[in-house]
Design an enzyme around this catalytic site. Sequence first.
Site, PDB file in Angstrom:
ATOM      1  N   GLY A  23     -68.828   4.777 -46.679  1.00  0.00           N
ATOM      2  CA  GLY A  23     -69.452   5.972 -47.202  1.00  0.00           C
ATOM      3  C   GLY A  23     -68.568   7.175 -47.031  1.00  0.00           C
ATOM      4  N   GLY A  25     -68.846  11.680 -47.290  1.00  0.00           N
ATOM      5  CA  GLY A  25     -69.641  12.868 -47.533  1.00  0.00           C
ATOM      6  C   GLY A  25     -68.780  14.099 -47.574  1.00  0.00           C
ATOM      7  N   GLY A  26     -69.443  15.280 -47.566  1.00  0.00           N
ATOM      8  CA  GLY A  26     -68.702  16.524 -47.663  1.00  0.00           C
ATOM      9  C   GLY A  26     -67.923  16.869 -46.420  1.00  0.00           C
ATOM     10  CB  VAL A  30     -69.444   6.548 -42.745  1.00  0.00           C
ATOM     11  CG1 VAL A  30     -70.091   5.583 -41.757  1.00  0.00           C
ATOM     12  CG2 VAL A  30     -70.062   7.935 -42.597  1.00  0.00           C
ATOM     13  CE  LYS A  45     -71.125  10.651 -40.684  1.00  0.00           C
ATOM     14  NZ  LYS A  45     -72.321  11.383 -41.147  1.00  0.00           N
ATOM     15  CG  ASP A 147     -77.528  18.764 -43.786  1.00  0.00           C
ATOM     16  OD1 ASP A 147     -78.029  19.292 -44.796  1.00  0.00           O
ATOM     17  OD2 ASP A 147     -76.506  18.055 -43.826  1.00  0.00           O
TER      18      ASP A 147
END
Length: 580
Positions: A23, A25-26, A30, A45, A147
Amino acid sequence: MESDVAAESRVLSGRYRVDEPIGHGGMASVFRGYDLTLGRPVAIKILDAELSRDSAFRTRFRLEAQAASRMSSPAIVRVYDAGEDTEVDDRGTARAVPYIIMELVHGRLLKDVIAEGPVPIPDAVRYVDGILEALEYSHRAGVVHRDIKPGNVMITDAGQVKVMDFGIARAVSDSSSTVAETTTILGTAAYFSPEQAKGDVVDARTDLYSTGVVLYELLTGRQPFRGDTPVAVAYQHVSEAPVPPSEIVDTVPRALDAVVLQALAKDPFQRFPDAAAFRETLDATVDGKEPSRREVDTLSNTLYGPDPRQAAETARALRQLSTDPTMKRTQAGPPAAWIWGGVAILAVLLISVLVWVFTLRPLNIVPSGSRIVPTVAGMTYENAEQALNKEDLVAKRVDKPSETVDDGTVISTDPDEGISVQKDSQVTVYVSTGPELTTVPKLEGLSLPDAEQALDDAGLTLGQVRSEDDPATEKDVVLSASADEKSKVSKDTAIDLVVATGTVTVINFDQEGYTLEDAQNALTELKLTVTVQDDPSCAASDPRTVKTQNPIGEVPIHSEVTLVSCSGAAETDDTGDDGQ
């Protein structure tokens, strides 16, 4: 860069092997990984290189990750560890690589579930219930997520909801100077609370607002507020009212409209007070009574004002000032757009306050025929009666025992203080008689179960139980109590008991130097049966003593003890005077 690291099976801090990416993200990538020390699969992560350059952020990130690692709930993705490794880029420059080690969850992100199409309402309620379960736990632990969004929620293969990235959002938002920068890192502003959009201090109610946005999206397939830029969306969170979900999807029950509208209240104090209350209300909609359209409209007016779109023109003008999606801080002072934005927001708030003031009913004015019940708790009854008489109210005394309020002091009133009642109404005044007393029952001579029942019947509790030898009393029969029979004590007082062991202790009379007679007397006092056996194989002494005994130590009451004593003739000298 991280995918190349994974291909080389990089090991972080000599312990965590980095495998294939799963994965991105911003703010991080991951990877599937493996803990070489504990021999278990993990998720790793690795923070974005841009963030890792900020040493202050790395410190905040590590502290927040450590706080998150202390939480253990089935609804939260566990954080096992957090650390920092180093790597050297192509130019030979070393840089820090912050990382966290998490539980490896097999499942799908909630945002992927939403992207696949409409979510059945029972599933939507179940998913949000799981998010609230996680928040209920984290808020008790003092951790605010900041978040909550579908991208931070996993649905396992078994259907279990798991929320991740606790604590990380705080480290990120603390390192960002503008809404635009924060949303670049954390993702869309669609789930921001109004206080986050305005840069105010946030608390647990921010998470409840974001959860309300997630619920809205699950029910309708879209977020409540959308715009061309994050700043435009943030302004809508601050100034515009959401359309009830049932007006977008007519199959949504209006009971869920009420839940969503309260969760999305602009004022944090008008939202649910905590995750548990939100969860309880949400679950109650499954079988609860559905409100009418008028009731939903009334709730919307209460939360967002009778004319929720009165600031639409101002909001549109405000959004025109913020069409630049790359807004970042490039000067010592705030950008001009933010100055005008602040002025416009203040104008909107001022207009809202003026509307509220002019439409507010003067509820603080008491009609001439009504009276407000005064505060009399803590007074004597006489003073309380005088205070009520001054308000043209009639006092009625009712005595009531209390463990916390002194005898003769007012506990409370009915109606309660501050309540408006008609003139000459009767007000019940509850006056303390002190702790409620009860009589200690007969306990001595009862078996322990019977004594415990007697205490319970008298409104008392069993305290400590101590065992003691008593030669005349069977096992677990009460010998004494910490309060005398028929004495008066407060209800729920703990009464300590001494109960019999059902045994007595027999010492070793031979080693203690007892004569046979003394040993017999000592055993008789213990109410034991004594049997004496003569042993002619050894010479008797004067006085006779105990040679051996059986048993020794703890013996049942009224049991038999055998003492063995020498009874043989004394030895004589064979060289007598017979030959003379």
